[in-house]
Design a protein around this motif. Sequence first.
Motif, mmCIF file in Angstrom:
data_model
loop_
_atom_site.group_PDB
_atom_site.id
_atom_site.type_symbol
_atom_site.label_atom_id
_atom_site.label_comp_id
_atom_site.label_asym_id
_atom_site.label_seq_id
_atom_site.Cartn_x
_atom_site.Cartn_y
_atom_site.Cartn_z
ATOM 1 N N LEU A 184 3.442 23.198 -5.591
ATOM 2 C CA LEU A 184 4.350 23.998 -4.767
ATOM 3 C C LEU A 184 5.705 24.157 -5.455
ATOM 4 O O LEU A 184 6.300 25.229 -5.423
ATOM 5 C CB LEU A 184 4.516 23.346 -3.393
ATOM 6 N N ALA A 185 6.178 23.114 -6.111
ATOM 7 C CA ALA A 185 7.466 23.172 -6.797
ATOM 8 C C ALA A 185 7.421 24.134 -7.981
ATOM 9 O O ALA A 185 8.437 24.729 -8.332
ATOM 10 C CB ALA A 185 7.865 21.785 -7.262
ATOM 11 N N ARG A 186 6.251 24.312 -8.590
ATOM 12 C CA ARG A 186 6.129 25.250 -9.707
ATOM 13 C C ARG A 186 6.302 26.694 -9.259
ATOM 14 O O ARG A 186 6.560 27.562 -10.086
ATOM 15 C CB ARG A 186 4.768 25.094 -10.380
ATOM 16 N N ARG A 187 6.178 26.974 -7.992
ATOM 17 C CA ARG A 187 6.338 28.331 -7.468
ATOM 18 C C ARG A 187 7.801 28.739 -7.321
ATOM 19 O O ARG A 187 8.106 29.904 -7.140
ATOM 20 C CB ARG A 187 5.668 28.463 -6.107
ATOM 21 N N LEU A 200 11.056 24.812 -10.861
ATOM 22 C CA LEU A 200 11.819 23.691 -10.308
ATOM 23 C C LEU A 200 11.353 22.352 -10.870
ATOM 24 O O LEU A 200 12.139 21.416 -10.978
ATOM 25 C CB LEU A 200 11.705 23.703 -8.777
ATOM 26 N N THR A 201 10.101 22.259 -11.273
ATOM 27 C CA THR A 201 9.579 21.001 -11.817
ATOM 28 C C THR A 201 10.261 20.592 -13.118
ATOM 29 O O THR A 201 10.253 19.422 -13.475
ATOM 30 C CB THR A 201 8.062 21.097 -12.062
ATOM 31 N N LEU A 202 10.864 21.538 -13.839
ATOM 32 C CA LEU A 202 11.543 21.253 -15.101
ATOM 33 C C LEU A 202 13.045 21.018 -14.940
ATOM 34 O O LEU A 202 13.728 20.728 -15.909
ATOM 35 C CB LEU A 202 11.322 22.396 -16.097
ATOM 36 N N ALA A 203 13.549 21.134 -13.727
ATOM 37 C CA ALA A 203 14.975 20.970 -13.477
ATOM 38 C C ALA A 203 15.380 19.502 -13.520
ATOM 39 O O ALA A 203 14.552 18.607 -13.328
ATOM 40 C CB ALA A 203 15.335 21.568 -12.113
ATOM 41 N N ASP A 204 16.651 19.274 -13.784
ATOM 42 C CA ASP A 204 17.188 17.912 -13.865
ATOM 43 C C ASP A 204 17.504 17.365 -12.475
ATOM 44 O O ASP A 204 17.938 18.102 -11.594
ATOM 45 C CB ASP A 204 18.468 17.890 -14.698
#
Length: 69
Positions: free
Chosen positions: A63-66, A3-7
């Motif tokens: 947490l977002a990386r999960r 999710l950390t790489l999402a726009d």
Amino acid sequence: MPLTLADVGKAYTIVRITGKDEVRTHLRNLGFVENGIVSIVSSINGNLIVEVKDCRMAMNESLARRIMV
């Protein structure tokens, strides 16, 4: 992708949740479930404000990386 790489501003479908059982359970309790829809409201230094199930919440980068979308 995590999710950390999402726009910012796009809606994504959650593919899977990774991590220890307690982390996955915590995220499920917050509404992050497989096939659920999540969108990023804003991103500052990897920390995110996300919207899931018509509710906004903040989460740190680890947490977002999960959350895989």
